[in-house]
Structure formats: C-alpha cells, structure tokens
Design a protein around this motif. Sequence first.
Motif, PDB file in Angstrom:
ATOM      1  N   MET A 125      54.874 138.010 -29.770  1.00  0.00           N
ATOM      2  CA  MET A 125      53.714 137.355 -29.265  1.00  0.00           C
ATOM      3  C   MET A 125      53.845 137.478 -27.554  1.00  0.00           C
ATOM      4  SD  MET A 125      53.175 133.741 -31.264  1.00  0.00           S
ATOM      5  CE  MET A 125      51.955 133.390 -30.155  1.00  0.00           C
ATOM      6  N   ASP A 126      54.978 137.581 -27.241  1.00  0.00           N
ATOM      7  CA  ASP A 126      55.391 137.849 -25.642  1.00  0.00           C
ATOM      8  C   ASP A 126      54.660 136.942 -24.823  1.00  0.00           C
ATOM      9  OD1 ASP A 126      56.884 138.882 -23.636  1.00  0.00           O
ATOM     10  OD2 ASP A 126      55.253 140.405 -23.206  1.00  0.00           O
ATOM     11  N   PRO A 127      54.748 135.611 -25.273  1.00  0.00           N
ATOM     12  CA  PRO A 127      53.931 134.589 -24.311  1.00  0.00           C
ATOM     13  C   PRO A 127      54.211 134.366 -22.802  1.00  0.00           C
ATOM     14  CG  PRO A 127      55.571 133.324 -25.692  1.00  0.00           C
ATOM     15  CD  PRO A 127      55.504 134.934 -25.951  1.00  0.00           C
ATOM     16  N   ARG A 128      53.626 134.098 -21.905  1.00  0.00           N
ATOM     17  CA  ARG A 128      53.713 133.701 -20.653  1.00  0.00           C
ATOM     18  C   ARG A 128      54.213 132.063 -20.698  1.00  0.00           C
ATOM     19  NH1 ARG A 128      49.524 135.568 -16.988  1.00  0.00           N
ATOM     20  NH2 ARG A 128      50.468 134.402 -15.598  1.00  0.00           N
ATOM     21  N   ILE A 129      55.036 131.548 -20.310  1.00  0.00           N
ATOM     22  CA  ILE A 129      55.367 130.165 -20.483  1.00  0.00           C
ATOM     23  C   ILE A 129      55.392 129.623 -18.968  1.00  0.00           C
ATOM     24  CG2 ILE A 129      56.893 128.219 -21.249  1.00  0.00           C
ATOM     25  CD1 ILE A 129      57.816 130.446 -23.315  1.00  0.00           C
ATOM     26  N   ALA A 130      54.718 128.563 -18.785  1.00  0.00           N
ATOM     27  CA  ALA A 130      54.676 127.845 -17.742  1.00  0.00           C
ATOM     28  C   ALA A 130      55.111 126.396 -17.892  1.00  0.00           C
ATOM     29  CB  ALA A 130      53.080 127.613 -17.093  1.00  0.00           C
ATOM     30  N   VAL A 131      56.292 126.027 -17.093  1.00  0.00           N
ATOM     31  CA  VAL A 131      56.710 124.832 -16.972  1.00  0.00           C
ATOM     32  C   VAL A 131      56.471 124.072 -15.587  1.00  0.00           C
ATOM     33  CG1 VAL A 131      59.038 123.529 -17.010  1.00  0.00           C
ATOM     34  CG2 VAL A 131      58.689 125.822 -18.255  1.00  0.00           C
ATOM     35  N   VAL A 132      55.514 122.801 -15.850  1.00  0.00           N
ATOM     36  CA  VAL A 132      55.216 122.281 -14.620  1.00  0.00           C
ATOM     37  C   VAL A 132      56.002 120.611 -14.356  1.00  0.00           C
ATOM     38  CG1 VAL A 132      53.098 120.988 -13.629  1.00  0.00           C
ATOM     39  CG2 VAL A 132      52.642 122.958 -15.142  1.00  0.00           C
ATOM     40  N   VAL A 133      56.647 120.900 -13.422  1.00  0.00           N
ATOM     41  CA  VAL A 133      57.536 119.734 -12.825  1.00  0.00           C
ATOM     42  C   VAL A 133      57.193 118.824 -11.617  1.00  0.00           C
ATOM     43  CG1 VAL A 133      60.060 119.215 -12.549  1.00  0.00           C
ATOM     44  CG2 VAL A 133      59.448 121.066 -14.030  1.00  0.00           C
ATOM     45  N   PHE A 134      57.230 117.720 -11.610  1.00  0.00           N
ATOM     46  CA  PHE A 134      57.052 117.076 -10.727  1.00  0.00           C
ATOM     47  C   PHE A 134      58.514 116.417  -9.902  1.00  0.00           C
ATOM     48  CE2 PHE A 134      52.798 117.457 -12.333  1.00  0.00           C
ATOM     49  CZ  PHE A 134      52.036 117.313 -11.407  1.00  0.00           C
ATOM     50  N   ALA A 135      58.517 116.741  -8.635  1.00  0.00           N
ATOM     51  CA  ALA A 135      59.737 116.111  -8.195  1.00  0.00           C
ATOM     52  C   ALA A 135      59.298 115.647  -6.568  1.00  0.00           C
ATOM     53  CB  ALA A 135      60.813 117.654  -8.013  1.00  0.00           C
ATOM     54  N   VAL A 136      58.961 114.339  -6.623  1.00  0.00           N
ATOM     55  CA  VAL A 136      58.254 113.732  -5.662  1.00  0.00           C
ATOM     56  C   VAL A 136      59.386 112.834  -4.749  1.00  0.00           C
ATOM     57  CG1 VAL A 136      56.647 112.398  -4.641  1.00  0.00           C
ATOM     58  CG2 VAL A 136      56.010 114.405  -6.317  1.00  0.00           C
ATOM     59  N   GLY A 137      59.501 112.764  -3.811  1.00  0.00           N
ATOM     60  CA  GLY A 137      60.488 111.761  -3.115  1.00  0.00           C
ATOM     61  C   GLY A 137      61.908 112.071  -3.421  1.00  0.00           C
ATOM     62  N   LYS A 138      62.593 111.071  -3.786  1.00  0.00           N
ATOM     63  CA  LYS A 138      64.004 111.299  -4.059  1.00  0.00           C
ATOM     64  C   LYS A 138      64.219 111.945  -5.585  1.00  0.00           C
ATOM     65  CE  LYS A 138      65.432 107.288  -1.232  1.00  0.00           C
ATOM     66  NZ  LYS A 138      66.106 105.980  -1.251  1.00  0.00           N
ATOM     67  N   TYR A 139      63.191 112.108  -6.009  1.00  0.00           N
ATOM     68  CA  TYR A 139      63.335 112.853  -7.489  1.00  0.00           C
ATOM     69  C   TYR A 139      63.939 114.499  -7.256  1.00  0.00           C
ATOM     70  CZ  TYR A 139      62.094 109.237 -10.664  1.00  0.00           C
ATOM     71  OH  TYR A 139      62.260 107.913 -11.573  1.00  0.00           O
ATOM     72  N   THR A 140      63.789 114.627  -6.119  1.00  0.00           N
ATOM     73  CA  THR A 140      64.322 116.329  -5.691  1.00  0.00           C
ATOM     74  C   THR A 140      65.665 116.534  -6.179  1.00  0.00           C
ATOM     75  OG1 THR A 140      64.431 115.733  -3.570  1.00  0.00           O
ATOM     76  CG2 THR A 140      62.412 116.711  -4.067  1.00  0.00           C
ATOM     77  N   ARG A 141      66.765 115.304  -6.005  1.00  0.00           N
ATOM     78  CA  ARG A 141      67.984 115.458  -6.215  1.00  0.00           C
ATOM     79  C   ARG A 141      68.125 115.980  -7.565  1.00  0.00           C
ATOM     80  NH1 ARG A 141      69.595 109.196  -5.493  1.00  0.00           N
ATOM     81  NH2 ARG A 141      68.261 109.692  -3.619  1.00  0.00           N
TER      82      ARG A 141
END
Length: 259
Positions: A54-70
């Motif tokens: 199928m060769d799909p395009r896969i999007a991963v949406v991630v939230f890294a706000v404030g100290k979660y960037t670590r």
Amino acid sequence: MLRQISRNPILVSLAFVLVIVGRTDVNSVTNWNAPLVWEGTFDPVVIDAIYKRMDPRIAVVVFAVGKYTRFVKGFLESAEKYFFVDFRVTYYIFTDNEKDIPKIELGKNRTISLVTVPSANRWQDVVLGRMKWATITIDKKFTRDRFPYERRPESKAYIPADEGDYYYTAAVWGGYLEEMYKLVKYCYTQSEEDAKNNIEAVWQEESHLNRYLLYNKPTKVLSSEYLWSDYDPVPEDIKVVRISQLVKNYAEVRPNGGQ
C-alpha cells in the motif's frame, strides 16, 4: 486503537483472520468483531507485506511542551528502531520550544516537522490543546464500573453508568487522516462546549475521546502491550511491552506541578 487497516475488503478479511488465531489466554476480538491486538495474534511479516504494497504515508503527531522536550530524544531514537521501519514516516512535533528539540539521525524517507504552539500554565490546558492543534489508544484493564469515565451529565463527555466497552487512553491512537480529523474536531468542540458551561471533563480530552469511541466503534483496538506504565509490574498476559510510559516526576515536569 489504530485505524490503519485497509479499506480493501480482501485485505480487511486477511488482517482479521490473522488477528483472531494464536492465543486463548486473552480476548483477541471485541464484541463488535474488531481485532484486539496482542503479541501472538498476528504474523508481523505478513502484515508488513500487506502495508508495504500500500506504501502509506504515516504521520506521527507528538506534543512536547514545556519540560516534556527532555523526552523527545529517547522517543525518536526508539521510534527509529521499532516504529514502521522502512516505511515513509513524518514526525510532527508540536512544541513551545523548538531549540530544545534534539537533532536525530533519521532513516530513509523519514522526516521531522516542527510546529510551534503556545505555552500553557496548566497541564490540563496542554492535553486539551492537543485536540485544538491536532494528535498520538489502547484499553486499560478495569471492570466497567471502575472505568474512570466522565459520569456527570452536565459534561459533554458524559457516559451513563451502564454503558462502556473499554477505557481508551489518549496517549497512543491513530488512523486515516479524515477519520482522525473527525475525532479531533469532535473532542475539541465538545471540550469548548464544556468550557462555556464552566465544567472540565474529569480526564479532559481523554474523557471526550472515550465518549466518541463508545458511539463510533474503532476498527482495531490495541491491547495493554501498546502502552504499559514503567511504574507497574508486567502481568503474564503481556508478552511484549511495545510502548513504555516512562517514570517521571509529574510535579516537576508539569507546568502547574501536576495538580
């Protein structure tokens, strides 16, 4: 809860057959006949072959706000090892601090796109914001009367005491773009209606997510293997922990001290 199963009826039938055989110690199908995915209930080689055609395009949406960037570095490094290897993947990282997002060497046809979002003073506003800006379920093990659903009729996330299938966390979920847009839009508009009425659902966007999935059944449900907390011992029925919820000091990493 992944909705990445093909709409082609032949592929749907094949994937379904692969899921319902292999283990007798766990439920491998829901009461609406959707696969409930555990290790040993599918052949990963065959599944990969189906989706690679199928060769799909896969999007991963991630939230890294404030100290979660670590936590971004470890997340990306593990995803590059185990998540849809050799597929086309774009990581959309929503953050309020782009300079804290590490540079990671990615595989072929895998990219990172940074999206700037505003900071928040409460962690509740961060999780509700996910539905406003865009988002990455699984069932947890509770009996129905102990599911932490929103039980107040005043909230748009209300689920009556005698209703419910599973408890879906808002940590890991996905599907076709158009279906995800419907889900995200629903959760955001319902949470906005609650705000107008001066009420906040007990588990914010997760409560609205559970109401949506109660009346819009998912086509595939992920077992607890796909999100298990490092705080808890691993039970015998979980053969592989595929996504691990890290031990963290919420009072330190959340903007309002975890309250």
